[in-house]
Write an enzyme that holds these catalytic residues in place. Structure first.
Site, PDB file in Angstrom:
ATOM      1  N   CYS A   1       7.215   7.784  -9.274  1.00  0.00           N
ATOM      2  CA  CYS A   1       7.957   8.044  -8.039  1.00  0.00           C
ATOM      3  C   CYS A   1       9.095   9.041  -8.227  1.00  0.00           C
ATOM      4  CB  CYS A   1       8.501   6.736  -7.470  1.00  0.00           C
ATOM      5  SG  CYS A   1       7.213   5.552  -7.039  1.00  0.00           S
TER       6      CYS A   1
ATOM      7  N   HIS B   1       7.671   7.147   1.776  1.00  0.00           N
ATOM      8  CA  HIS B   1       7.790   7.416   0.340  1.00  0.00           C
ATOM      9  C   HIS B   1       6.555   8.199  -0.114  1.00  0.00           C
ATOM     10  CE1 HIS B   1       8.350   7.066  -3.862  1.00  0.00           C
ATOM     11  NE2 HIS B   1       8.024   5.799  -4.038  1.00  0.00           N
TER      12      HIS B   1
ATOM     13  N   CYS C   1      13.629   4.261  -8.839  1.00  0.00           N
ATOM     14  CA  CYS C   1      12.846   3.431  -9.759  1.00  0.00           C
ATOM     15  C   CYS C   1      11.469   4.064  -9.926  1.00  0.00           C
ATOM     16  CB  CYS C   1      12.733   2.008  -9.228  1.00  0.00           C
ATOM     17  SG  CYS C   1      11.938   1.833  -7.619  1.00  0.00           S
TER      18      CYS C   1
END
Length: 387
Positions: free
Chosen positions: A90, A343, A373
């Site tokens: 991510c 996201h 994260c």
């Protein structure tokens, strides 16, 4: 050490995966829209760009075969501009920014684009590491040595998020309330025009797409409570987790020499670049020690930071970060986060950075901190000074 500056930061609006406004756009064209916007907005000679570093998590299908290079070939940049694709889960495009800034700071290069693109519609999450099953080859990314060491057959972000919720004592109602607030803040930001300077419109078969389409207005706790949990007996649901989203984003990073050469105006200065790693099982808690490390290395304190962007992979993540770090909730994700705005995996790093920089400048504030994260128990932290 030389300074690294951001001279422009942009993103596309987030399109809901499989049902949003970007489903018909090839991810290379999506990313090329960002490269073109960075050139157009700054007026820089595209031939002067020395590298393009692109974050992408699911490097398969339309996002395979030197995906970063394909963004360049689909854009107005000349084919003399190189590119590379990186995967730090991510945090991929946040790490792209770190690599770009490090190239500037080292004096190796003077003008670098850090970007990210991800179509979760056209290349579904996990499709790259599931290829072995389709081909009947191998056991996947985690060999027996890793499985035996950590006592798991695979690493799961969903298990990690639930473990964090349990560890910090967050109830489902706590996380649902946080998620509702994210949607409310995002809706208010859209209505006020807060995203106007950071969003680049994307041409689609249906017309220009320029508004995040995953934000839910008028939600209630009752509606949130009706969503099934992701695990039996758990408290994590799709409603208090980030939305699967299509999108792209990017920043143009320059040295002082490039700023003078191309008559550029910097909008932010890189203050600190930090990356740490920890427990790969609970996985998503690493932004907490990474933030502490960033403060130690930068010499800044919590009170110095005016705005925080902590990726809302799951509501439990920024909630745990707030509880452990002791930051002011009023400074966190002030325009909403990934629960509302989506996201898009590899694009989220420079997406959040675009929102952070424009948010600081709009408020006349100085320092911003972004953290993410990442799969495998990794976290990036970036601190910038708005100019």
């Amino acid at each position: 050490m030389a300074e690294a500056y951001i001279v422009e930061a942009v993103r596309t609006a987030g399109g809901r995966a499989r049902k949003g406004g970007l489903i018909d756009v090839h991810p290379a064209d999506l990313g090329a829209t960002i490269l073109n916007a960075l050139v157009d907005r700054t007026g820089v000679d595209p031939a002067g760009i020395e590298d393009v570093i692109v974050g992408c998590v699911s490097q398969a299908g339309e996002q395979s075969f030197a995906f970063g290079r394909n963004l360049v070939l689909a854009s107005k940049l000349p084919d003399s501009v190189p590119a590379v694709t990186i995967d730090r889960q991510c945090g991929s495009s946040q790490q792209a920014l770190h690599f770009a800034a490090q190239a500037i700071m080292s004096g190796t290069q003077d003008l670098v684009i850090a970007a990210g693109a991800e179509s979760m519609t056209r290349v579904p999450m996990g499709s790259n590491y599931q290829l072995h099953a389709a081909a009947g080859l191998g056991i996947g990314p985690w060999p027996k040595s890793i499985q035996n060491r950590y006592g798991v057959a695979e690493f799961s972000q969903f298990h990690g998020a639930q473990a964090i919720a349990n560890k910090y004592g967050f109830t489902r109602e706590d996380m649902d309330a946080y998620a509702l607030a994210s949607h409310a803040k995002a809706a208010a930001a859209i209505d006020s025009g807060a995203f106007r300077n950071e969003i680049v419109g994307v041409e689609t078969p249906e017309g220009l797409f320029d508004t995040d389409d995953g934000v839910r207005r008028g939600g209630t706790m009752e509606a949130m409570a009706s969503v099934k949990t992701l695990e039996e007996g758990g408290t994590i649901t799709a409603a208090n987790a980030s939305q699967m989203t299509d999108g792209a984003s990017g920043v143009l990073v320059a040295s002082e020499a490039a700023i003078k050469r191309f008559n550029l105006k910097p909008i932010a200065r890189i203050v600190n670049l930090t990356v740490t790693a920890g427990d790969p099982v609970i996985m998503l808690e690493e932004p907490i020690p990474a933030t502490r490390r960033a403060f130690e290395r930068s010499g800044l304190s919590l009170n110095d930071i005016d705005l925080f962007e902590v990726n809302e992979a799951f509501a439990a993540i920024p909630m745990a970060w707030l509880k452990a770090i002791g930051a002011d909730p009023a400074k966190l994700n002030v325009n909403g986060g990934a629960i509302a705005l989506g996201h898009p995996l590899g694009a989220s790093g420079t997406k959040l950075m675009s929102t952070l920089i424009h948010g600081l400048r709009a408020r006349g504030k100085r320092y911003g901190l972004q953290t993410m994260c990442e799969g495998g128990g990794i976290a990036n932290v970036t601190i910038v000074e708005a100019l």
